[in-house]
Design an enzyme around this catalytic site. Sequence first.
Site, PDB file in Angstrom:
ATOM      1  N   GLY A 153      22.015  50.241  18.230  1.00  0.00           N
ATOM      2  CA  GLY A 153      21.605  49.388  17.113  1.00  0.00           C
ATOM      3  C   GLY A 153      22.592  48.240  17.039  1.00  0.00           C
ATOM      4  N   THR A 160      25.124  33.305  20.683  1.00  0.00           N
ATOM      5  CA  THR A 160      24.235  33.695  21.784  1.00  0.00           C
ATOM      6  C   THR A 160      22.922  32.940  21.626  1.00  0.00           C
ATOM      7  OG1 THR A 160      25.273  35.860  21.810  1.00  0.00           O
ATOM      8  CG2 THR A 160      23.136  35.669  22.908  1.00  0.00           C
ATOM      9  N   LEU A 194      27.954  55.487  28.842  1.00  0.00           N
ATOM     10  CA  LEU A 194      27.221  56.656  29.335  1.00  0.00           C
ATOM     11  C   LEU A 194      27.379  57.831  28.371  1.00  0.00           C
ATOM     12  CD1 LEU A 194      27.808  56.593  33.226  1.00  0.00           C
ATOM     13  CD2 LEU A 194      25.777  55.916  31.938  1.00  0.00           C
ATOM     14  N   CYS A 224      23.726  42.867  17.713  1.00  0.00           N
ATOM     15  CA  CYS A 224      23.605  42.115  18.980  1.00  0.00           C
ATOM     16  C   CYS A 224      22.612  42.698  19.985  1.00  0.00           C
ATOM     17  CB  CYS A 224      24.978  41.984  19.628  1.00  0.00           C
ATOM     18  SG  CYS A 224      26.013  40.803  18.759  1.00  0.00           S
ATOM     19  N   PHE A 276      31.714  37.728  24.387  1.00  0.00           N
ATOM     20  CA  PHE A 276      31.443  39.107  24.817  1.00  0.00           C
ATOM     21  C   PHE A 276      32.193  40.137  23.970  1.00  0.00           C
ATOM     22  CE2 PHE A 276      30.626  36.532  28.614  1.00  0.00           C
ATOM     23  CZ  PHE A 276      29.362  36.989  28.970  1.00  0.00           C
ATOM     24  N   LEU A 277      32.804  39.720  22.869  1.00  0.00           N
ATOM     25  CA  LEU A 277      33.605  40.685  22.097  1.00  0.00           C
ATOM     26  C   LEU A 277      32.725  41.794  21.520  1.00  0.00           C
ATOM     27  CD1 LEU A 277      33.128  40.366  18.800  1.00  0.00           C
ATOM     28  CD2 LEU A 277      34.621  38.415  19.074  1.00  0.00           C
ATOM     29  N   ARG A 320      24.426  46.339  10.086  1.00  0.00           N
ATOM     30  CA  ARG A 320      23.301  45.485  10.513  1.00  0.00           C
ATOM     31  C   ARG A 320      22.528  46.149  11.655  1.00  0.00           C
ATOM     32  NH1 ARG A 320      26.019  39.663  11.453  1.00  0.00           N
ATOM     33  NH2 ARG A 320      27.733  40.952  12.179  1.00  0.00           N
TER      34      ARG A 320
HETATM   35  P1  NAD Z   1      27.565  36.344  11.367  1.00  0.00           P
HETATM   36  O1  NAD Z   1      26.163  36.314  10.923  1.00  0.00           O
HETATM   37  O2  NAD Z   1      28.456  37.475  11.010  1.00  0.00           O
HETATM   38  O3  NAD Z   1      28.290  35.017  10.912  1.00  0.00           O
HETATM   39  C1  NAD Z   1      27.736  33.747  11.039  1.00  0.00           C
HETATM   40  C2  NAD Z   1      28.386  32.833  10.010  1.00  0.00           C
HETATM   41  O4  NAD Z   1      27.888  31.510  10.221  1.00  0.00           O
HETATM   42  C3  NAD Z   1      28.064  33.198   8.547  1.00  0.00           C
HETATM   43  O5  NAD Z   1      29.266  33.297   7.819  1.00  0.00           O
HETATM   44  C4  NAD Z   1      27.218  32.018   8.055  1.00  0.00           C
HETATM   45  O6  NAD Z   1      27.428  31.713   6.691  1.00  0.00           O
HETATM   46  C5  NAD Z   1      27.706  30.898   8.940  1.00  0.00           C
HETATM   47  N1  NAD Z   1      26.772  29.784   9.085  1.00  0.00           N
HETATM   48  C6  NAD Z   1      25.414  29.841   9.258  1.00  0.00           C
HETATM   49  N2  NAD Z   1      24.920  28.612   9.384  1.00  0.00           N
HETATM   50  C7  NAD Z   1      25.957  27.756   9.280  1.00  0.00           C
HETATM   51  C8  NAD Z   1      26.070  26.346   9.342  1.00  0.00           C
HETATM   52  N3  NAD Z   1      25.012  25.577   9.569  1.00  0.00           N
HETATM   53  N4  NAD Z   1      27.285  25.791   9.178  1.00  0.00           N
HETATM   54  C9  NAD Z   1      28.367  26.571   8.973  1.00  0.00           C
HETATM   55  N5  NAD Z   1      28.326  27.922   8.917  1.00  0.00           N
HETATM   56  C10 NAD Z   1      27.138  28.497   9.073  1.00  0.00           C
HETATM   57  O7  NAD Z   1      27.492  36.182  12.965  1.00  0.00           O
HETATM   58  P2  NAD Z   1      28.404  36.857  14.101  1.00  0.00           P
HETATM   59  O8  NAD Z   1      28.190  38.326  14.157  1.00  0.00           O
HETATM   60  O9  NAD Z   1      29.785  36.316  14.011  1.00  0.00           O
HETATM   61  O10 NAD Z   1      27.674  36.254  15.402  1.00  0.00           O
HETATM   62  C11 NAD Z   1      27.663  34.865  15.668  1.00  0.00           C
HETATM   63  C12 NAD Z   1      26.999  34.630  17.015  1.00  0.00           C
HETATM   64  O11 NAD Z   1      27.754  35.268  18.043  1.00  0.00           O
HETATM   65  C13 NAD Z   1      25.581  35.182  17.139  1.00  0.00           C
HETATM   66  O12 NAD Z   1      24.828  34.340  17.965  1.00  0.00           O
HETATM   67  C14 NAD Z   1      25.792  36.532  17.816  1.00  0.00           C
HETATM   68  O13 NAD Z   1      24.665  36.941  18.543  1.00  0.00           O
HETATM   69  C15 NAD Z   1      26.947  36.200  18.753  1.00  0.00           C
HETATM   70  N6  NAD Z   1      27.780  37.367  19.082  1.00  0.00           N
HETATM   71  C16 NAD Z   1      28.137  38.266  18.113  1.00  0.00           C
HETATM   72  C17 NAD Z   1      28.945  39.359  18.442  1.00  0.00           C
HETATM   73  C18 NAD Z   1      29.320  40.385  17.394  1.00  0.00           C
HETATM   74  O14 NAD Z   1      29.833  41.439  17.781  1.00  0.00           O
HETATM   75  N7  NAD Z   1      29.115  40.159  16.124  1.00  0.00           N
HETATM   76  C19 NAD Z   1      29.391  39.518  19.764  1.00  0.00           C
HETATM   77  C20 NAD Z   1      29.031  38.565  20.721  1.00  0.00           C
HETATM   78  C21 NAD Z   1      28.225  37.482  20.372  1.00  0.00           C
END
Ligand code: NAD
Length: 432
Positions: free
Chosen positions: A254, A118, A247, A257, A147-148, A324
């Site tokens: 929290g 994001t 709702l 995201c 969007f998961l 988190r």
């Molecule tokens: P996370 O923090 O769980 O995982 C990110 C991973 O990226 C980590 O394992 C980290 O070591 C790795 N990383 C960081 N920098 C790196 C690099 N330069 N090269 C290789 N690996 C690297 O993140 P997440 O929860 O999977 O979320 C990822 C993105 O997706 C975020 O932008 C988040 O906002 C978005 N998002 C998350 C969710 C969710 O439910 N978690 C849902 C929709 C969107």
Amino acid sequence: MRITIVGLGTVGLANLAVLAADGAHEMVGYDKDAGRLAALMSGSYHFDEPAIKDIFASHKPLLTADEGLALRESEAFFIAVGTPSLADGRSDLTAFEEALAAIARHASKDAFVVIRSTVPVGTAERAISFLRGASERHFSVISMPEFLAEGSSWSDENMPARLVVGGSEEGIAFIRMLYGRQIAAGTPLIGMSNSSAELAKYAANAFLAMKISYINELARFAERKGADIEDVALALGADPRIGPAMLRPGIGFGGSCLPKDLASFLSQARDAREPLLLPQAAQRINKEQPRFFLRKMENSLGGLANRRIAVLGLAYKGGIDDIRDSLSLGFASSLLRRKAEAVCYDPSPLARADFRKALPKAIIADTLNECLAGADAAVILTDDHAFANLSEEKLVSLMKGRWLFDSRNLFPKGSFVRIAYVPLGRAPSGKP
Ligand code: NAD
């Protein structure tokens, strides 16, 4: 086609698993966190979702922390690295920029770069300029927001409600090809510009935040007026223009995201001098909601000092392991600041272990019974199944006091007689 997923957190793992399950492409997973990779490769990694674990076991995608090996030969890169909040609410794009620079350094072929992280509106355009200056290769940059939801990441990824895809015609056609199975099964692909796709993600999360904050605000009003928020929510949700999702009142949203995306969205609005008043209000209400519920407890118990409080639910929502930005952290800290003894429990061992590290002053109970034993009051903070099955007998036999505060309204009216049951936005019942 060789496709590399960069960043193997919740999003990267779900993307890797779904594309690997199709078996049509050579899949590579790259993460710079060598510890996470070692755990993934040795099979000791804690997967929230068994379906994803099974796909990894059966399809064995290449997993590596070797940047060159991961990136060199690939024709598509999915960026799924974290984009956390800076202190002022803006998105920290350090990991994203590092990933982009690594792709520019190593890519040996023209390639698609699919942004699943994001990122603020305008990031893809900046990525296009950066890649143009940093590499001889041609990159087609696609904004494809994720969007998961945690807890259902496999099913959300495997059969998404929609694919929002921003980019050139070439980029959109690539995603149409890659997600042919999902599209054939009815998932709509909505094509648009990069910036529209980036905005769609923030707009969606802000909308969910507003829905949650609205029902929370209504719960307070309902309480004041003697109405029942659960009945009101049923009436609202039955209107197809509104829908029942999000709702359910509680102490607020929290997680990794919604709060950070809302903060980033508001900072983008500030920078653009186009304030977003509704999302702003949602953020304010969300800050107030845990305080409201804590005051309710404080008033009912005649103070919290020296009270032993069983805190039920540590992950940021029920049924997951992730703490988190869980509001339970702030809630338990507030109890401690008021000199209460906070005994905290979650059915997830990982959530308990992480909570222990994050809040060493709280006592973490390893079982629900241990958490309730000798408590003056219990407070339910998440909708985990384990709490919905609590019986009056269990509470009466284990606890010293006779108070159950339930911020998630898990029990139907009249469920308790021998203890005081205090829900949110509806009348209390029983007596202490
Ligand atoms: P996370 O923090 O769980 O995982 C990110 C991973 O990226 C980590 O394992 C980290 O070591 C790795 N990383 C960081 N920098 C790196 C690099 N330069 N090269 C290789 N690996 C690297 O993140 P997440 O929860 O999977 O979320 C990822 C993105 O997706 C975020 O932008 C988040 O906002 C978005 N998002 C998350 C969710 C969710 O439910 N978690 C849902 C929709 C969107």
